[in-house]
Write an enzyme that holds these catalytic residues in place. Structure first.
Site, PDB file in Angstrom:
ATOM      1  N   LYS A 166      46.406  33.564  33.724  1.00 29.09           N
ATOM      2  CA  LYS A 166      45.920  32.192  33.629  1.00 29.09           C
ATOM      3  C   LYS A 166      47.111  31.235  33.661  1.00 29.09           C
ATOM      4  O   LYS A 166      48.183  31.584  33.196  1.00 29.09           O
ATOM      5  CB  LYS A 166      45.112  32.012  32.348  1.00 29.09           C
ATOM      6  CG  LYS A 166      43.893  32.925  32.229  1.00 29.09           C
ATOM      7  CD  LYS A 166      42.789  32.546  33.190  1.00 29.09           C
ATOM      8  CE  LYS A 166      41.534  33.382  32.930  1.00 29.09           C
ATOM      9  NZ  LYS A 166      40.423  32.990  33.822  1.00 29.09           N
ATOM     10  N   HIS A 287      34.524  42.326  41.823  1.00 31.10           N
ATOM     11  CA  HIS A 287      34.365  41.109  41.028  1.00 31.10           C
ATOM     12  C   HIS A 287      33.080  40.429  41.474  1.00 31.10           C
ATOM     13  O   HIS A 287      32.782  40.370  42.659  1.00 31.10           O
ATOM     14  CB  HIS A 287      35.565  40.176  41.208  1.00 31.10           C
ATOM     15  CG  HIS A 287      35.686  39.167  40.117  1.00 31.10           C
ATOM     16  ND1 HIS A 287      34.834  38.099  39.999  1.00 31.10           N
ATOM     17  CD2 HIS A 287      36.542  39.071  39.075  1.00 31.10           C
ATOM     18  CE1 HIS A 287      35.167  37.383  38.938  1.00 31.10           C
ATOM     19  NE2 HIS A 287      36.191  37.960  38.352  1.00 31.10           N
TER      20      HIS A 287
END
Length: 459
Positions: A166, A287
């Protein structure tokens, strides 16, 4: 036109259909629009999903009628509709005779989603007979292959401790690779976030080169193997292959430490099959970004997350994200653990059907979305084991002492659960875990009341 005389057979028994072995069975929650009867609408749904249209056509013959999809059970009060699809309806490859998921979707969840007499219809479960099940690729790799790389027991190696770098966008190549190195000093596995690829500010080739170097350095410094899941998602088959080949070449001797991430929902079955068939020696990381548009309980059309997970195993996903089952920030509940069992077990119960005869490797549940060291024990208690890949972004890099400490706190939480030791008690002798309580005080207060006094009390 009422087609129930042809497309409904309520005398059929589910057990007989399963024993016969030539039908895919699908269970839907379906509501007709006002003014339409339930059986009439269900039959129209089955017709549109197989051999029928809105009128009788002169080209229909006896063979055609023999492959009609049939409504075999309805419960209008509960809005339950079950349909049996003959396996002959589904398309096969001309190159190898294998099954294709796009055909399954086209029939079972295709045009029927836009019918004028249907208020809503959502698939909640499906059953695949052995003769059709074995035509799907299934996984070539799974968590056991990761455990092998990590030097663990390949039957019960426990949680692979991971993170998502992140922020998901905005990091240039060096800061991204530095963050990877920082986390790898404390844990096992890093994945690209789903939009990370070849942005102008972070060219893929430069980023991958630096990440491969960061992996080597972390392995040298810790004496442990490390893993990376690289995003190869693309619209174009050749672009996916080019990305994959470049990544493997760059990682070199560590190529078997690399998984390939594909955004399977937004790119569709073709992208998953491309990765599965072009790179059978790599862990295929499915994903599911975007899936909530149809799988959310708020959506009354499409299919559920359970159905998506089961389809992923058919296609050959090594692992798929399954949410956090109510223990993280994403939509879900504890009962979602049946998704994990359907992915991993040879036989498992779904909401409506018991699926048996997988005969393939298991698909690994990947747990992510708002998890941290404090939330893990409850999650493992609910699931009953810890043989998952778990990725914490904020749960690692939100740690007060940084990404390495955050990584170690996740490992320590897993160690505590495996040892059957209360987390606060374990934290007294493990600084990184103790600091996780201070890093996430709202969770600490919620799950471990009185933790401050207990944590600082002399052992």
């Amino acid at each position: 036109m009422d087609q129930s005389n042809r497309y409904a057979r309520l005398d059929l028994q589910e057990a007989d259909l399963i024993a016969g072995g030539r039908h895919v069975l699908c269970a839907y929650v379906m509501k007709p629009k006002a003014g339409y009867g339930y059986l009439e609408t269900a039959a129209h749904f089955a017709a549109e999903s197989s051999t029928g249209t809105n009128v009788e056509v002169s080209t229909t013959d006896d063979f055609t009628r023999g492959v009609d999809a049939l409504v075999y059970e309805i419960d209008p009060e509960k809005e339950i509709m079950k349909i049996a699809y003959p396996v002959e309806l589904f398309d096969r490859n001309i190159i190898d005779g294998r099954a294709m998921l796009c055909s399954f979707l086209t029939l079972t969840i295709g045009n029927n989603q836009g019918m004028g007499d249907v208020e809503y219809a959502k698939m909640h479960d499906f059953y695949v007979p052995p003769c059709y099940l074995r035509l799907f690729d299934g996984p070539s790799m799974n968590i056991a292959d990761m455990w092998r790389v990590l030097g663990r027991d390949v039957r019960n190696g426990g949680m692979v401790v991971g993170t998502i770098i992140k922020p998901k966008l905005g990091l240039r190549p060096k800061p991204f690779a530095d963050a990877c190195h920082e986390f790898w000093l404390g844990a096992d596995f890093i994945k690209n976030d789903e939009p990370q690829g070849n942005q102008t500010f972070a060219p893929l080739k430069e980023t991958i080169r630096l990440v491969a170097d960061a992996m080597k350095r972390a392995q040298d410094e810790t004496g442990e193997a490390k893993l990376f899941s690289a995003n190869i998602t693309a619209d174009d088959h050749y672009e996916m292959v080019a990305r994959g080949e470049y990544i493997l070449e760059t990682f070199g001797e560590n190529a078997d430490h690399v998984a390939f991430l594909v955004d399977g929902y937004v790119t569709g079955p073709a992208a998953i099959t491309t990765a599965r068939r072009q790179f059978p020696r790599q862990f295929l990381h499915y994903h599911r970004a975007g899936h909530g548009a149809v799988t959310s309980p708020q959506s009354m059309r499409g299919y559920t997350a359970f159905v998506l997970s089961k389809m992923a195993r058919l296609q050959g996903a090594s692992g798929i994200h399954t949410g956090t089952m109510g223990y993280g920030k994403m939509e879900g509940e504890a009962a979602d653990k049946i998704m994990a069992y359907m992915l991993t077990d040879e036989a498992a119960e779904g909401p409506f059907y018991r699926q048996t005869g997988w005969g393939s490797k298991a698909t690994t549940p990947i747990i992510s979305g708002g998890m941290n060291a404090l939330r893990l024990p409850g999650f493992f208690d609910n699931l009953g084991h810890s043989n998952v890949i778990q990725t914490s972004g904020g749960g690692a890099f939100g740690h007060l002492d940084g990404g390495t400490a955050g990584a170690k706190s996740l490992r320590q939480s897993h160690e505590a659960w495996m040892a059957g030791v209360d987390l606060v008690t374990y934290a007294r002798e493990h600084r990184e875990l103790a600091r996780a309580f201070e890093s996430f005080p709202a969770d600490a207060d919620k799950f471990y009341p009185g933790w401050r006094d207990r944590l600082h009390r002399a052992a």
